[in-house]
Motif scaffolding. Structure first.
Motif, PDB file in Angstrom:
ATOM      1  N   ASN A 146       0.811  -1.209   0.000  1.00  0.00           N
ATOM      2  CA  ASN A 146       0.000   0.000   0.000  1.00  0.00           C
ATOM      3  C   ASN A 146       0.849   1.265   0.000  1.00  0.00           C
ATOM      4  O   ASN A 146       0.383   2.333  -0.408  1.00  0.00           O
ATOM      5  CB  ASN A 146      -0.938   0.014   1.209  1.00  0.00           C
ATOM      6  N   ASN A 165       0.983   2.358  -3.390  1.00  0.00           N
ATOM      7  CA  ASN A 165      -0.325   2.492  -4.041  1.00  0.00           C
ATOM      8  C   ASN A 165      -0.498   3.909  -4.586  1.00  0.00           C
ATOM      9  O   ASN A 165      -0.329   4.891  -3.859  1.00  0.00           O
ATOM     10  CB  ASN A 165      -1.432   2.165  -3.038  1.00  0.00           C
ATOM     11  N   ALA A 215      -3.235   5.296  -5.416  1.00  0.00           N
ATOM     12  CA  ALA A 215      -4.459   5.906  -4.902  1.00  0.00           C
ATOM     13  C   ALA A 215      -4.206   6.521  -3.534  1.00  0.00           C
ATOM     14  O   ALA A 215      -3.351   6.062  -2.772  1.00  0.00           O
ATOM     15  CB  ALA A 215      -5.570   4.868  -4.809  1.00  0.00           C
ATOM     16  N   ARG A 216      -4.959   7.554  -3.214  1.00  0.00           N
ATOM     17  CA  ARG A 216      -4.842   8.204  -1.914  1.00  0.00           C
ATOM     18  C   ARG A 216      -5.800   7.513  -0.946  1.00  0.00           C
ATOM     19  O   ARG A 216      -6.972   7.825  -0.882  1.00  0.00           O
ATOM     20  CB  ARG A 216      -5.182   9.697  -2.017  1.00  0.00           C
ATOM     21  N   GLY A 244      -7.229   1.697  -0.089  1.00  0.00           N
ATOM     22  CA  GLY A 244      -7.997   0.817  -0.963  1.00  0.00           C
ATOM     23  C   GLY A 244      -7.178  -0.347  -1.492  1.00  0.00           C
ATOM     24  O   GLY A 244      -5.953  -0.297  -1.585  1.00  0.00           O
ATOM     25  N   PRO A 281      -4.352  -2.111  -5.424  1.00  0.00           N
ATOM     26  CA  PRO A 281      -3.791  -0.807  -5.800  1.00  0.00           C
ATOM     27  C   PRO A 281      -4.187  -0.428  -7.223  1.00  0.00           C
ATOM     28  O   PRO A 281      -4.228  -1.278  -8.116  1.00  0.00           O
ATOM     29  CB  PRO A 281      -2.273  -1.032  -5.696  1.00  0.00           C
ATOM     30  N   SER A 282      -4.483   0.843  -7.414  1.00  0.00           N
ATOM     31  CA  SER A 282      -4.830   1.326  -8.755  1.00  0.00           C
ATOM     32  C   SER A 282      -3.587   1.512  -9.626  1.00  0.00           C
ATOM     33  O   SER A 282      -3.690   1.660 -10.837  1.00  0.00           O
ATOM     34  CB  SER A 282      -5.575   2.656  -8.652  1.00  0.00           C
TER      35      SER A 282
END
Length: 271
Positions: free
Chosen positions: A32, A35, A37-38, A41, A44-45
């Motif tokens: 993460n 990751n 994305a902030r 989630g 990971p995007s």
């Protein structure tokens, strides 16, 4: 003892489940931290090092890291001195209350952290504040040393119990003074135990949060306390992931080194 095939399979499955529960969450924290994305989630995007750069430039995280290092080094130094002295007293001498002393030294690591924290907070406010010494880094070091001393004591006393005092006696019979005996005989015998105990003490202090919460004064934040205080801030989530990953790495390395030192000394470090 030989186990049946079903028993071996059951033990392996139980061990695999146990390791999964322990280590998969740690791996998720590490992943993460990259990751894109902030947030927390999953999956990971994307992967990025942007949050690591943000964490490096975060003055709060850097200050908390430096505070943790200072507290860990201070607690380790105190633990090495006290733990070693008590270990020598318990292992090399016979006196009234020896077993009680061993129990008192080991007890703090078995007590719940919140109990230790409340007790220390009360003691500091009752004894130190009237003397003009408030809660701060000093009280954090003292609080951490109460349980860090245990690992140093256990490592050193175990080593001393595996080695005979006849080495020191033989050296003194040959004319060596106290300092020479310690330098040439005693210290080499316990050197790896001291290093392993010091590494474990630093690791314990570095990731401690409960006792720290009760013994740190205003403005004193160690890295675990900083992480906990920023968990509820969505904008800080990526940096928290990175700092948590750093904390995991910083805790694993000394524990691994201590384990290797203990294993090497157990296999070939005896005289």
């Amino acid at each position: 003892m030989r186990l049946s095939r079903p028993a071996r399979i059951a033990l392996r499955v139980a061990a695999a489940l146990g390791f999964t529960v322990i280590y998969v969450p740690l791996l998720l924290v590490l992943l993460n931290s990259f990751n894109a994305a902030r947030g927390f989630g999953w999956p990971p995007s994307g992967l990025t090092l942007h949050w690591w750069a943000d964490a490096w430039h975060s003055s709060g995280a850097r200050a908390a890291l430096w505070t943790s290092v200072k507290a860990g080094l201070g607690a380790t130094a105190v633990s090495l001195v006290l733990g070693t002295l008590i270990a020598f007293a318990v292992a090399r001498y016979r006196f009234f209350g020896r077993e009680a002393l061993s129990f008192v030294v080991v007890l703090p690591i078995a007590l719940p952290g919140i109990v230790t924290g409340i007790a220390l907070n009360t003691a500091f406010r009752t004894v130190l504040e009237p003397l003009g010494v408030g809660l701060g880094l000093f009280t954090v070091v003292v609080g951490h040393a109460t349980f860090c001393v245990v690992v140093v004591f256990n490592n050193v006393v175990a080593r001393l119990r595996r080695t005979s005092g006849s080495y020191e006696e033989a050296a003194m019979d040959l004319g060596a003074n106290t300092f020479q005996v310690f330098r040439d005989i005693t210290f080499p015998l316990v050197r790896t135990a001291l290093l392993a105990g010091g590494l474990l003490a630093f690791a314990l202090s570095f990731d401690e949060i409960v006792v720290t919460t009760f013994t740190a004064g205003p403005g004193i934040q160690t890295l675990p306390v900083w992480i906990f205080s920023n968990m509820a801030r969505p904008q800080q989530a990526p940096v928290v992931n990175v700092v948590a990953a750093v904390l995991i790495i910083a805790s694993v390395i000394p524990v691994y080194l201590a384990q290797r030192l203990s294993a090497d000394s157990a296999s070939g470090g005896r005289l």
